[in-house]
Motif scaffolding. Sequence first.
Motif, PDB file in Angstrom:
ATOM      1  N   ARG A 131       2.677   7.451  -6.400  1.00 43.30           N
ATOM      2  CA  ARG A 131       1.924   8.532  -7.039  1.00 43.30           C
ATOM      3  C   ARG A 131       2.141   9.918  -6.416  1.00 43.30           C
ATOM      4  NH1 ARG A 131      -2.589   7.311 -10.418  1.00 43.30           N
ATOM      5  NH2 ARG A 131      -2.569   5.141 -10.537  1.00 43.30           N
ATOM      6  N   ASP A 160      -1.955  -4.850  -9.668  1.00 45.45           N
ATOM      7  CA  ASP A 160      -1.427  -3.832  -9.527  1.00 45.45           C
ATOM      8  C   ASP A 160      -0.064  -3.893 -10.013  1.00 45.45           C
ATOM      9  OD1 ASP A 160      -1.091  -1.281  -8.666  1.00 45.45           O
ATOM     10  OD2 ASP A 160      -0.802  -1.920  -6.520  1.00 45.45           O
ATOM     11  N   GLU A 161       0.242  -2.688 -10.825  1.00 42.51           N
ATOM     12  CA  GLU A 161       1.832  -2.528 -11.441  1.00 42.51           C
ATOM     13  C   GLU A 161       2.629  -2.279 -10.407  1.00 42.51           C
ATOM     14  OE1 GLU A 161      -0.215   1.636 -11.563  1.00 42.51           O
ATOM     15  OE2 GLU A 161      -0.866  -0.155 -11.980  1.00 42.51           O
ATOM     16  N   ASN A 162       2.326  -1.586  -9.154  1.00 44.02           N
ATOM     17  CA  ASN A 162       3.255  -1.554  -8.153  1.00 44.02           C
ATOM     18  C   ASN A 162       3.173  -2.565  -7.004  1.00 44.02           C
ATOM     19  OD1 ASN A 162       4.212   0.849  -9.338  1.00 44.02           O
ATOM     20  ND2 ASN A 162       2.405   1.821  -8.756  1.00 44.02           N
ATOM     21  N   ASN A 163       2.712  -3.596  -7.312  1.00 40.18           N
ATOM     22  CA  ASN A 163       2.652  -4.835  -6.382  1.00 40.18           C
ATOM     23  C   ASN A 163       3.746  -5.267  -5.520  1.00 40.18           C
ATOM     24  OD1 ASN A 163       0.860  -6.472  -4.872  1.00 40.18           O
ATOM     25  ND2 ASN A 163       0.896  -7.977  -6.409  1.00 40.18           N
ATOM     26  N   ASN A 211       3.971   1.395  -1.018  1.00 39.98           N
ATOM     27  CA  ASN A 211       4.451   1.346  -2.334  1.00 39.98           C
ATOM     28  C   ASN A 211       3.560   2.246  -3.544  1.00 39.98           C
ATOM     29  OD1 ASN A 211       7.134   0.738  -3.735  1.00 39.98           O
ATOM     30  ND2 ASN A 211       5.649  -0.532  -4.947  1.00 39.98           N
ATOM     31  N   ARG A 212       2.247   1.997  -3.540  1.00 39.87           N
ATOM     32  CA  ARG A 212       1.440   2.445  -4.331  1.00 39.87           C
ATOM     33  C   ARG A 212       1.403   4.265  -4.045  1.00 39.87           C
ATOM     34  NH1 ARG A 212      -1.174  -2.327  -3.488  1.00 39.87           N
ATOM     35  NH2 ARG A 212      -2.553  -1.564  -1.569  1.00 39.87           N
ATOM     36  N   TYR A 249      -4.997   4.193  -0.766  1.00 40.96           N
ATOM     37  CA  TYR A 249      -4.390   3.233  -1.737  1.00 40.96           C
ATOM     38  C   TYR A 249      -4.508   1.672  -1.202  1.00 40.96           C
ATOM     39  CZ  TYR A 249      -2.486   7.106  -4.044  1.00 40.96           C
ATOM     40  OH  TYR A 249      -2.037   8.152  -4.673  1.00 40.96           O
ATOM     41  N   ASN A 281      -4.713  -7.322  -5.087  1.00 43.74           N
ATOM     42  CA  ASN A 281      -3.622  -6.685  -5.421  1.00 43.74           C
ATOM     43  C   ASN A 281      -2.753  -7.379  -6.607  1.00 43.74           C
ATOM     44  OD1 ASN A 281      -3.430  -5.084  -3.036  1.00 43.74           O
ATOM     45  ND2 ASN A 281      -2.496  -6.451  -1.624  1.00 43.74           N
ATOM     46  N   GLN A 322       0.873  -1.259  -0.257  1.00 38.87           N
ATOM     47  CA  GLN A 322      -0.099   0.166  -0.016  1.00 38.87           C
ATOM     48  C   GLN A 322       0.955   1.107   0.111  1.00 38.87           C
ATOM     49  OE1 GLN A 322      -2.847  -0.022   3.150  1.00 38.87           O
ATOM     50  NE2 GLN A 322      -3.546   1.988   2.787  1.00 38.87           N
TER      51      GLN A 322
END
Length: 113
Positions: free
Chosen positions: A38, A91-94, A33-34, A81, A88, A31
Amino acid sequence: MKTETEKTVSWCCPSGLETEELEYPEFDPLQMNRFVARDPYLRMMFQDLQQKGHAAELALEVLFNANVLEDSAMTREYNSYFLPKEDNSNDENNSIGAKISPPKRNECLSSKP
């Protein structure tokens, strides 16, 4: 009739915020990391910590402790987030420490992440 203490608490904290605003979020590296992906400031600080040799998860936890805890606006943004564990996977930032790049221009302007 309210006691003097109850009056003070009601005056300091608007009704309904006493329990919601004072609860601390739990650190979740995915979370965070997401969130870092941004936020330009957090992204810059994350990259700086990694350049200094810190592991990705440690850098995320340091940023969480320094910027999210005790800050109601950052806590609300961090909570936005949150994804349930089963969501999850796409998600590209998983993955922790995934390459964090600035969002596309149209993503910056959207109200939801």
